[in-house]
Design an enzyme around this catalytic site. Structure first.
Site, mmCIF file in Angstrom:
data_model
loop_
_atom_site.group_PDB
_atom_site.id
_atom_site.type_symbol
_atom_site.label_atom_id
_atom_site.label_comp_id
_atom_site.label_asym_id
_atom_site.label_seq_id
_atom_site.Cartn_x
_atom_site.Cartn_y
_atom_site.Cartn_z
ATOM 1 N N LYS A 1 59.528 4.769 21.347
ATOM 2 C CA LYS A 1 59.509 3.779 22.413
ATOM 3 C C LYS A 1 59.963 2.429 21.860
ATOM 4 O O LYS A 1 60.020 2.233 20.658
ATOM 5 C CB LYS A 1 58.100 3.637 23.003
ATOM 6 C CG LYS A 1 57.672 4.845 23.835
ATOM 7 C CD LYS A 1 56.285 4.696 24.428
ATOM 8 C CE LYS A 1 56.057 3.416 25.191
ATOM 9 N NZ LYS A 1 57.030 3.197 26.290
ATOM 10 N N GLY A 2 60.275 1.531 22.765
ATOM 11 C CA GLY A 2 60.636 0.185 22.352
ATOM 12 C C GLY A 2 62.059 -0.210 22.653
ATOM 13 O O GLY A 2 62.498 -1.287 22.262
ATOM 14 N N GLU B 1 52.948 -2.303 24.407
ATOM 15 C CA GLU B 1 52.836 -0.931 24.913
ATOM 16 C C GLU B 1 51.879 -0.107 24.055
ATOM 17 O O GLU B 1 51.066 0.660 24.575
ATOM 18 C CB GLU B 1 54.223 -0.274 24.932
ATOM 19 C CG GLU B 1 55.123 -0.785 26.043
ATOM 20 C CD GLU B 1 56.520 -0.205 25.977
ATOM 21 O OE1 GLU B 1 57.146 -0.056 27.038
ATOM 22 O OE2 GLU B 1 57.004 0.096 24.867
ATOM 23 N N LYS C 1 65.247 12.884 27.943
ATOM 24 C CA LYS C 1 64.440 12.251 26.886
ATOM 25 C C LYS C 1 63.683 13.281 26.034
ATOM 26 O O LYS C 1 63.088 12.925 25.027
ATOM 27 C CB LYS C 1 63.437 11.269 27.503
ATOM 28 C CG LYS C 1 64.077 10.187 28.372
ATOM 29 C CD LYS C 1 65.073 9.363 27.594
ATOM 30 C CE LYS C 1 65.505 8.115 28.356
ATOM 31 N NZ LYS C 1 66.248 8.427 29.589
#
Length: 232
Positions: A96-97, A105, A123
């Protein structure tokens, strides 16, 4: 069906897990934005919830949609976080990010009893690493931090370009917390959990985009519908 429609489909399915009175973590990114918008519709219909946004962008979206907000200064625990991901592996470890909100998050996800990750089927990956790994860093001492990260990569059996994330105008991207981001183009990561543990103690590294053991359920939208995967 368009990619955007698939994302909204996953968000709608996650909304089925939201109950009256819940304290929710609200993720960041295009898929999480769909969830916030759909949640706002439920709030207007009478659903009573309160949300903790993971970025200033999500805060603005939630306020626009009429979702009541609070902070983790007022709540020490959340019932559920719904967020997107850039990559999801079969153990529900995540990268993530991509949107730059990885620090908040991760804080919000770790404060939640349950995390649901929503995404389109592209994904889903056999192993993390195809998407560049974001590493949030303090700008001070950047060269020393870069060297330490590179040494850790060698120990973890990975290598690749480590680039400061830039805005369209060419200046460094700055997170909501005032930090910079290295994007690490690593290819396949043999052991994401091991790499995460090596990155955590590096001075200058604030956080990284490997979310290990946080997601409980993944909802993946594809042409044939929603596939639900629970952590083994």
């Amino acid at each position: 069906m368009t990619m955007d429609a698939l994302k909204r489909q996953a968000a709608a399915r996650a909304l089925e897990y939201v109950e009256d009175g819940m304290r929710l973590g609200l993720g960041t990114g295009s898929t999480a934005k769909h969830f916030v918008e759909l949640l706002g519709e439920r709030v207007r219909d009478g659903l009573k919830v309160v949300g903790v946004p993971t970025s200033e962008a999500t805060r603005a979206d939630a306020e626009r949609c009429g979702v009541p907000l609070t902070t983790l200064d007022d709540l020490d625990r959340l019932d559920l976080t719904v967020d997107g991901a850039d990559e999801i592996d079969p153990d529900l470890n995540l990268t993530k990010g991509g949107g730059g909100a990885l620090l908040r998050e991760k804080i919000v996800a770790a404060a939640s009893d349950r995390m649901i990750v929503i995404a389109d089927e592209t994904k889903w990956v056999a192993g993390l690493g195809r998407f560049p790994l974001p590493i949030e860093v303090i700008p001070f001492g950047l060269a020393a931090t870069r060297r330490a990260i590179t040494e850790v990569f060698a120990k973890a059996g990975v290598s690749g370009e480590l680039a400061v994330r830039k805005r369209p105008d060419g200046h460094a991207f700055v997170t909501d917390g005032g930090h910079w981001i290295f994007d690490a183009h690593l290819g396949q990561i043999p052991d994401a959990s091991y790499l995460a543990g090596l990155l955590n103690p590096i001075p200058g590294v604030v956080e990284h985009g490997l979310f290990i053991g946080l997601a409980r359920v993944a909802m993946l939208a594809g042409a044939e519908g929603i596939r639900i995967v629970e952590r083994r």
